[in-house]
Design an enzyme around this catalytic site. Structure first.
Site, PDB file in Angstrom:
ATOM      1  N   SER A 182       5.978  -0.510  -4.311  1.00 31.82           N
ATOM      2  CA  SER A 182       6.427  -1.784  -3.473  1.00 31.82           C
ATOM      3  C   SER A 182       5.653  -2.637  -3.551  1.00 31.82           C
ATOM      4  CB  SER A 182       6.879  -0.848  -2.808  1.00 31.82           C
ATOM      5  OG  SER A 182       7.290  -1.617  -1.040  1.00 31.82           O
ATOM      6  N   TYR A 236       3.368   3.765   4.947  1.00 29.17           N
ATOM      7  CA  TYR A 236       3.882   3.320   3.795  1.00 29.17           C
ATOM      8  C   TYR A 236       3.579   2.416   3.057  1.00 29.17           C
ATOM      9  CZ  TYR A 236       7.877   1.412   0.892  1.00 29.17           C
ATOM     10  OH  TYR A 236       8.616   0.997  -0.658  1.00 29.17           O
ATOM     11  N   LYS A 281       2.023   3.648  -1.219  1.00 22.74           N
ATOM     12  CA  LYS A 281       2.952   2.545  -2.168  1.00 22.74           C
ATOM     13  C   LYS A 281       0.989   1.753  -2.844  1.00 22.74           C
ATOM     14  CE  LYS A 281       6.480   3.636  -2.434  1.00 22.74           C
ATOM     15  NZ  LYS A 281       7.147   4.560  -3.294  1.00 22.74           N
TER      16      LYS A 281
END
Length: 266
Positions: free
Chosen positions: A148, A161, A165
């Site tokens: 991402s 998150y 990533k």
């Protein structure tokens, strides 16, 4: 003219393929002649995508359905074993399963959320790679990890998150170097905002989600947010030894210009 890929005789295992980017990727591989493994936690969703794969397959190849939770190592093992038992090999591993985790550092459940983000977004990628390497070495296959743009910039309230990533990006580069002698290529894709069910984690009204996509899309240089097919196309490109055989260790940004334009969600 649309670009067509030939994955006849190939076996593609796509994690998190019961919806969104994973589903679009599975369908594209099936349309390009591959034997496809569709997996996710919801049996009905898995079955629906598997049928779509079979319907578009030039030879009407039956997609393999495996209901599995990628945070569970036993499920990962069963997924891989079932794939090899059914098709005899694995040529392409797409590590797509993931989740968005929102938590502030002073939240009482922050460590729980952090742990879940790592288990889902990073640990599953590492474990699936670890267990699939012997099979990919036999086929000189390749791995595509779905990361991402959050790995490249901080997002408020999404530190678990973002960190998970960022780990995927570094793991990708490490594995490209380590697995090169076995002729296994490893690359990662960094999507920007893509109109999938990812926003469900924020539990927002659908009208607000649609408005967010519209507002962000207007800021993108390409004039829209991404669609699952945009990312699937990049996966197929990287998976093709014919057109991308010299690409490994790359972090391929597929974000409509999000990073280049410093797009803000505010």
């Amino acid at each position: 003219m649309s670009l067509k890929y030939d994955f006849n005789g190939k076996v593609a295992l796509i994690t998190g393929s019961s919806s969104g980017i994973g589903a679009a990727t599975a369908i594209l591989f099936a349309k390009s002649g591959a034997n496809v493994v569709v997996t996710g936690r919801n049996a009905d969703a898995v079955a629906k995508v598997a049928k779509q794969c079979t319907d578009v397959s030039p030879k009407q190849l039956t997609a393999l359905e495996v209901v599995a939770d990628l945070t569970n190592e036993e499920d990962c093992n069963r997924l891989i074993e079932t794939t090899v038992q059914t098709f005899g090999k694995i040529d392409v591993l797409v590590n797509n399963a993931g989740t968005g985790i929102m938590a502030l550092i002073d939240d009482t459940n922050y460590m729980k959320q952090f742990s879940l983000a790592l288990k889902t977004n990073l640990n599953s990628v590492v474990y699936m790679t670890h267990k699939c390497v012997p099979h990919l070495a036999k086929t000189r296959g390749n791995i595509i990890n779905i990361s991402s743009i959050a790995s490249k910039r901080s997002l408020y309230g999404l530190s678990p998150y973002c960190m998970s990533k960022a780990g995927v990006d570094m793991f990708t580069k490490c594995m490209a170097a380590e697995l090169g002698p076995q002729r296994i290529r490893v690359n990662a894709i960094l999507p920007g905002t893509v109109a999938t069910n990812f926003m469900d984690v924020f539990e927002l009204p659908i009208e607000m989600v649609d408005k967010t996509y519209e507002t962000v899309g207007q800021k993108y240089p390409v004039g829209r947010v991404g669609q699952s097919q945009d990312i699937a196309n990049t996966v197929a490109y990287l998976a093709s030894d014919t057109v991308a055989g010299f690409i490994t260790g790359s972090i391929v940004v597929t974000d409509g210009g999000h990073l280049a334009a410093n797009v803000s969600y505010e």
